[in-house]
Motif scaffolding. Structure first.
Motif, PDB file in Angstrom:
ATOM      1  N   ILE A   2      38.365  30.561  34.110  1.00 15.66           N
ATOM      2  CA  ILE A   2      37.425  31.477  33.467  1.00 15.66           C
ATOM      3  C   ILE A   2      36.918  30.860  32.162  1.00 15.66           C
ATOM      4  N   ALA A   3      37.840  30.301  31.376  1.00 13.87           N
ATOM      5  CA  ALA A   3      37.443  29.661  30.118  1.00 13.87           C
ATOM      6  C   ALA A   3      36.549  28.455  30.371  1.00 13.87           C
ATOM      7  N   ALA A   4      36.876  27.679  31.400  1.00 10.83           N
ATOM      8  CA  ALA A   4      36.064  26.508  31.732  1.00 10.83           C
ATOM      9  C   ALA A   4      34.654  26.928  32.138  1.00 10.83           C
ATOM     10  N   CYS A   5      34.551  28.002  32.908  1.00 11.36           N
ATOM     11  CA  CYS A   5      33.237  28.484  33.330  1.00 11.36           C
ATOM     12  C   CYS A   5      32.457  29.050  32.147  1.00 11.36           C
ATOM     13  N   VAL A 108      31.648  35.766  36.620  1.00 15.75           N
ATOM     14  CA  VAL A 108      31.591  35.312  38.014  1.00 15.75           C
ATOM     15  C   VAL A 108      32.897  34.621  38.394  1.00 15.75           C
ATOM     16  N   ALA A 109      33.427  33.791  37.491  1.00 12.10           N
ATOM     17  CA  ALA A 109      34.699  33.119  37.766  1.00 12.10           C
ATOM     18  C   ALA A 109      35.816  34.133  37.924  1.00 12.10           C
ATOM     19  N   TRP A 110      35.835  35.157  37.087  1.00 15.07           N
ATOM     20  CA  TRP A 110      36.853  36.221  37.199  1.00 15.07           C
ATOM     21  C   TRP A 110      36.721  36.953  38.527  1.00 15.07           C
ATOM     22  N   ARG A 111      35.494  37.181  38.970  1.00 15.07           N
ATOM     23  CA  ARG A 111      35.260  37.959  40.193  1.00 15.07           C
ATOM     24  C   ARG A 111      35.584  37.172  41.451  1.00 15.07           C
ATOM     25  N   ALA A 124      28.307  28.748  44.389  1.00 14.23           N
ATOM     26  CA  ALA A 124      27.084  29.404  44.849  1.00 14.23           C
ATOM     27  C   ALA A 124      26.726  30.580  43.948  1.00 14.23           C
ATOM     28  N   ALA A 125      27.727  31.383  43.596  1.00 19.12           N
ATOM     29  CA  ALA A 125      27.472  32.549  42.743  1.00 19.12           C
ATOM     30  C   ALA A 125      27.010  32.128  41.352  1.00 19.12           C
ATOM     31  N   ALA A 263      24.640  43.478  42.394  1.00 18.49           N
ATOM     32  CA  ALA A 263      24.963  43.508  43.828  1.00 18.49           C
ATOM     33  C   ALA A 263      25.833  42.314  44.218  1.00 18.49           C
ATOM     34  N   LEU A 264      25.584  41.159  43.603  1.00 17.74           N
ATOM     35  CA  LEU A 264      26.438  39.992  43.849  1.00 17.74           C
ATOM     36  C   LEU A 264      27.871  40.274  43.460  1.00 17.74           C
ATOM     37  N   MET A 265      28.056  40.928  42.323  1.00 21.94           N
ATOM     38  CA  MET A 265      29.393  41.146  41.792  1.00 21.94           C
ATOM     39  C   MET A 265      30.115  42.325  42.443  1.00 21.94           C
ATOM     40  N   TRP A 266      29.388  43.451  42.605  1.00 22.40           N
ATOM     41  CA  TRP A 266      30.061  44.681  43.043  1.00 22.40           C
ATOM     42  C   TRP A 266      29.305  45.455  44.115  1.00 22.40           C
ATOM     43  N   GLY A 267      28.401  44.775  44.812  1.00 27.01           N
ATOM     44  CA  GLY A 267      27.554  45.457  45.778  1.00 27.01           C
ATOM     45  C   GLY A 267      28.313  46.259  46.829  1.00 27.01           C
TER      46      GLY A 267
END
Length: 282
Positions: A2-5, A108-111, A124-125, A263-267
């Motif tokens: 997550i930190a790296a992202c 996004v990394a967390w998800r 991709a995300a 929608a990508l994260m929680w759709g």
């Protein structure tokens, strides 16, 4: 991870600032060159200008920005938001885009996780997120959603679905791209026939087609409903609070981009939660 992202997002955000600033200029020069060719005029020789050349410079004094003055967020804070050479103010938009890209990349990394099997989906995300940020700010500045970004985003979404990097399979992605484009295209023409006005641009059709390719046709209706609702609330707020002329258009691309990222994260969770409200026994 997550930190790296987050750090990677800060660096990408710095590049996105260049994309947002230079892409409309590049397009304008291309259009002028094409107009000159059609009119039979000679096109004046212009200095090379793209996303890499020339080096970034201060808009006021044109002094090249040194590498140590271009560290995301930190350099802006250290320089107190001013050019190191002429002390002209540097817009807060630059560190905002960098910080926004870092935060969204970390989210996004967390998800999506950081395991080896999750890396393709994570990559991709992240790519979709960065494209959406660039398109959002270009549309806010110019009310343009350039083909140079929307069409590659569409094809990348289809390719990612074929490779299995997205939740949508190839069939869902292809239908999503077709339905995304045709749905807004139909609304555009119905609105024009009914009112004699153009309610949106073709770039919006292509952006929704790209989101359909990335997320599948199942996510199109939630994206449209969410973006329309947020757009309506924002428009009403601008009219009431700032006295904005209701005839002045508001770009729709940022609302589509925000709804697409949600929608990508929680759709699926949002759709299942909504449908669950109508389940028997509730």
């Amino acid at each position: 991870m997550i930190a790296a992202c987050f750090v990677l997002g800060l660096l990408i955000g710095s590049f996105l600032n260049v994309v947002v600033h230079r892409t409309p200029v590049i397009l304008d020069r291309q259009w002028r060159r094409q107009c000159d060719e059609l009119a039979g005029r000679e096109t004046p020789e212009a200095p090379r200008f793209n996303l890499v050349v020339p080096r970034s410079a201060c808009p006021a004094c044109k002094a090249p920005i040194k590498a140590w003055h271009n560290v995301p967020v930190l350099s802006w804070l250290a320089l107190r938001g001013r050019c190191a050479s002429c002390k002209a103010k540097i817009s807060v938009r630059y560190p905002f885009v960098e910080l926004l890209t870092g935060v969204l990349s970390a989210a996004v990394a967390w998800r999506f996780g950081a395991g080896p099997t999750a890396l393709p989906a994570l990559g991709a995300a992240l790519a979709l997120t960065w494209f959406l940020i660039a398109l959002t700010f270009i549309d806010l500045d110019t009310q343009l959603l350039p083909d140079a970004l929307t069409l590659p985003l569409l094809w990348l979404g289809l390719a990612a679905s074929v490779l299995g990097y997205t939740a949508a399979g190839p069939r869902e992605a292809i239908i999503g791209a077709l339905a995304g484009y045709l749905s807004l295209w139909s609304v555009y023409h119905l609105f024009r026939v009914a009112t004699g006005k153009e309610g949106m641009g073709y770039g919006d059709f292509k952006l929704l087609a790209a989101l359909g390719a990335w997320l599948g046709w199942q996510m199109l209706l939630p994206i449209i409903l969410l973006s329309a609702a947020v757009g309506a609330v924002t428009g009403i707020a601008l009219i009431v609070l700032r006295g904005r002329d209701r005839n002045v258009p508001i770009p729709f691309g940022p609302f589509l981009a925000a709804a697409g990222w949600i929608a990508l994260m929680w759709g699926p969770e949002l759709v299942n939660g909504y449908l669950g409200m109508f389940a028997p026994g509730r």
